[in-house]
Design a protein around this motif. Structure first.
Motif, mmCIF file in Angstrom:
data_model
loop_
_atom_site.group_PDB
_atom_site.id
_atom_site.type_symbol
_atom_site.label_atom_id
_atom_site.label_comp_id
_atom_site.label_asym_id
_atom_site.label_seq_id
_atom_site.Cartn_x
_atom_site.Cartn_y
_atom_site.Cartn_z
ATOM 1 N N GLN A 89 -19.649 -58.548 -34.936
ATOM 2 C CA GLN A 89 -18.543 -59.500 -35.117
ATOM 3 C C GLN A 89 -18.157 -59.725 -36.574
ATOM 4 N N SER A 90 -18.629 -58.903 -37.491
ATOM 5 C CA SER A 90 -18.300 -59.142 -38.893
ATOM 6 C C SER A 90 -16.821 -58.906 -39.171
ATOM 7 N N ARG A 91 -16.300 -59.605 -40.161
ATOM 8 C CA ARG A 91 -14.900 -59.480 -40.531
ATOM 9 C C ARG A 91 -14.563 -58.064 -40.971
ATOM 10 N N ALA A 92 -15.429 -57.451 -41.759
ATOM 11 C CA ALA A 92 -15.161 -56.095 -42.246
ATOM 12 C C ALA A 92 -15.097 -55.097 -41.093
ATOM 13 N N ARG A 93 -15.983 -55.236 -40.146
ATOM 14 C CA ARG A 93 -15.986 -54.339 -38.985
ATOM 15 C C ARG A 93 -14.741 -54.570 -38.133
ATOM 16 N N ALA A 94 -14.370 -55.830 -37.963
ATOM 17 C CA ALA A 94 -13.174 -56.148 -37.184
ATOM 18 C C ALA A 94 -11.929 -55.572 -37.856
ATOM 19 N N GLU A 95 -11.839 -55.722 -39.167
ATOM 20 C CA GLU A 95 -10.667 -55.217 -39.874
ATOM 21 C C GLU A 95 -10.528 -53.706 -39.728
ATOM 22 N N SER A 96 -11.613 -52.964 -39.873
ATOM 23 C CA SER A 96 -11.513 -51.503 -39.731
ATOM 24 C C SER A 96 -11.192 -51.115 -38.293
ATOM 25 N N GLY A 97 -11.740 -51.849 -37.312
ATOM 26 C CA GLY A 97 -11.423 -51.572 -35.914
ATOM 27 C C GLY A 97 -9.970 -51.870 -35.575
ATOM 28 N N LEU A 98 -9.436 -52.947 -36.114
ATOM 29 C CA LEU A 98 -8.031 -53.299 -35.864
ATOM 30 C C LEU A 98 -7.089 -52.302 -36.540
ATOM 31 N N LEU A 99 -7.476 -51.793 -37.697
ATOM 32 C CA LEU A 99 -6.670 -50.747 -38.345
ATOM 33 C C LEU A 99 -6.671 -49.472 -37.513
ATOM 34 N N LEU A 100 -7.833 -49.131 -36.948
ATOM 35 C CA LEU A 100 -7.900 -47.942 -36.100
ATOM 36 C C LEU A 100 -7.044 -48.127 -34.847
ATOM 37 N N LEU A 101 -7.123 -49.293 -34.198
ATOM 38 C CA LEU A 101 -6.289 -49.570 -33.022
ATOM 39 C C LEU A 101 -4.815 -49.444 -33.380
ATOM 40 N N THR A 102 -4.411 -50.018 -34.505
ATOM 41 C CA THR A 102 -3.014 -49.948 -34.928
ATOM 42 C C THR A 102 -2.585 -48.515 -35.142
ATOM 43 N N SER A 103 -3.447 -47.715 -35.729
ATOM 44 C CA SER A 103 -3.149 -46.298 -35.931
ATOM 45 C C SER A 103 -2.927 -45.596 -34.591
ATOM 46 N N TYR A 104 -3.771 -45.880 -33.608
ATOM 47 C CA TYR A 104 -3.595 -45.315 -32.265
ATOM 48 C C TYR A 104 -2.259 -45.755 -31.667
ATOM 49 N N LEU A 105 -1.957 -47.046 -31.791
ATOM 50 C CA LEU A 105 -0.727 -47.579 -31.203
ATOM 51 C C LEU A 105 0.512 -46.906 -31.773
ATOM 52 N N VAL A 106 0.601 -46.792 -33.102
ATOM 53 C CA VAL A 106 1.824 -46.246 -33.697
ATOM 54 C C VAL A 106 1.954 -44.743 -33.486
ATOM 55 N N LYS A 107 0.849 -44.065 -33.239
ATOM 56 C CA LYS A 107 0.925 -42.629 -32.953
ATOM 57 C C LYS A 107 1.345 -42.374 -31.502
ATOM 58 N N LYS A 108 0.951 -43.273 -30.604
ATOM 59 C CA LYS A 108 1.319 -43.115 -29.187
ATOM 60 C C LYS A 108 2.704 -43.692 -28.896
ATOM 61 N N ALA A 109 2.995 -44.869 -29.445
ATOM 62 C CA ALA A 109 4.295 -45.519 -29.239
ATOM 63 C C ALA A 109 5.156 -45.194 -30.462
ATOM 64 N N ARG A 110 5.881 -44.098 -30.393
ATOM 65 C CA ARG A 110 6.580 -43.543 -31.556
ATOM 66 C C ARG A 110 7.725 -44.421 -32.073
ATOM 67 N N SER A 111 8.211 -45.355 -31.273
ATOM 68 C CA SER A 111 9.283 -46.246 -31.741
ATOM 69 C C SER A 111 8.722 -47.448 -32.506
ATOM 70 N N LEU A 112 7.425 -47.671 -32.418
ATOM 71 C CA LEU A 112 6.786 -48.836 -33.019
ATOM 72 C C LEU A 112 6.817 -48.760 -34.545
ATOM 73 N N ASP A 113 7.317 -49.835 -35.170
ATOM 74 C CA ASP A 113 7.394 -49.918 -36.630
ATOM 75 C C ASP A 113 6.297 -50.780 -37.228
ATOM 76 N N SER A 114 5.939 -51.874 -36.535
ATOM 77 C CA SER A 114 5.007 -52.843 -37.111
ATOM 78 C C SER A 114 4.160 -53.494 -36.028
ATOM 79 N N VAL A 115 2.946 -53.889 -36.435
ATOM 80 C CA VAL A 115 2.016 -54.583 -35.548
ATOM 81 C C VAL A 115 1.551 -55.841 -36.269
ATOM 82 N N TYR A 116 1.645 -56.982 -35.577
ATOM 83 C CA TYR A 116 1.136 -58.230 -36.144
ATOM 84 C C TYR A 116 -0.197 -58.524 -35.481
ATOM 85 N N ILE A 117 -1.204 -58.808 -36.294
ATOM 86 C CA ILE A 117 -2.557 -59.102 -35.814
ATOM 87 C C ILE A 117 -2.852 -60.582 -36.043
ATOM 88 N N ASP A 118 -3.425 -61.225 -35.034
ATOM 89 C CA ASP A 118 -3.910 -62.600 -35.139
ATOM 90 C C ASP A 118 -5.233 -62.637 -34.388
#
Length: 163
Positions: A89-118
């Motif tokens: 649950q560390s912040r650093a681990r969460a940040e790298s995991g959320l960046l990886l998820l975002t990378s997956y999302l924008v590669k699969k959903a080609r129209s996607l420009d931005s992702v907001y994380i909360d």
């Protein structure tokens, strides 16, 4: 056109709902997924694939998704160096995991420009039984035609809480 989905649904039902919404609302440009009450886990590739059919989607907001992600064996190898000796649950681990998820999302959903994380979690404190909570918020954006992701997730630390 936008839509906010706040759900407590089980894993397969949410994936099916996303596929249905994509077929019914093809011009949807903004989607919020509020997953604060979820108990299920999501393979990041399967979640990204469920977002892919949104052909007009430009922005997505993800609320409380990190604790629900399953990075699978291939992705754990990708993250191994950055996750060495980091608590789950560390912040650093969460940040790298959320960046990886975002990378997956924008590669699969080609129209996607931005992702907001909360997202929120707890940073274990080895010096006591207390933990420091963290809150990551911010926009991540597609930077180029390779669909690379950039942006900053800001750290909003809260007061320590007793466990």
């Amino acid at each position: 056109m936008g839509l906010a989905l706040k759900t407590t649904s089980a894993h397969k039902i949410l994936i099916e709902i996303l596929v249905l919404v994509a077929s019914v609302l093809p011009k949807l440009e903004f989607l919020t997924l509020g997953l604060r009450l979820q108990k299920a886990t999501y393979d990041i590739d399967e979640l990204a694939s469920a977002i892919a059919p949104f052909s007009s989607l430009r922005f997505i907001e993800l609320e409380s998704v990190y604790g629900l992600l399953d990075f699978g064996p291939g992705n754990e190898r990708t993250l191994r160096d950055s996750w060495t000796n980091l608590p789950v649950q560390s912040r650093a681990r969460a940040e790298s995991g959320l960046l990886l998820l975002t990378s997956y999302l924008v590669k699969k959903a080609r129209s996607l420009d931005s992702v907001y994380i909360d997202d929120v979690g707890y940073e274990p404190d080895n010096s006591s039984i207390r933990s420091q909570s963290w809150c990551l918020r911010g926009w991540l954006h597609v930077l180029n035609s390779n669909r690379d992701v950039g942006g900053t997730l800001e750290d909003f630390y809260r007061a320590p809480t007793a466990q």
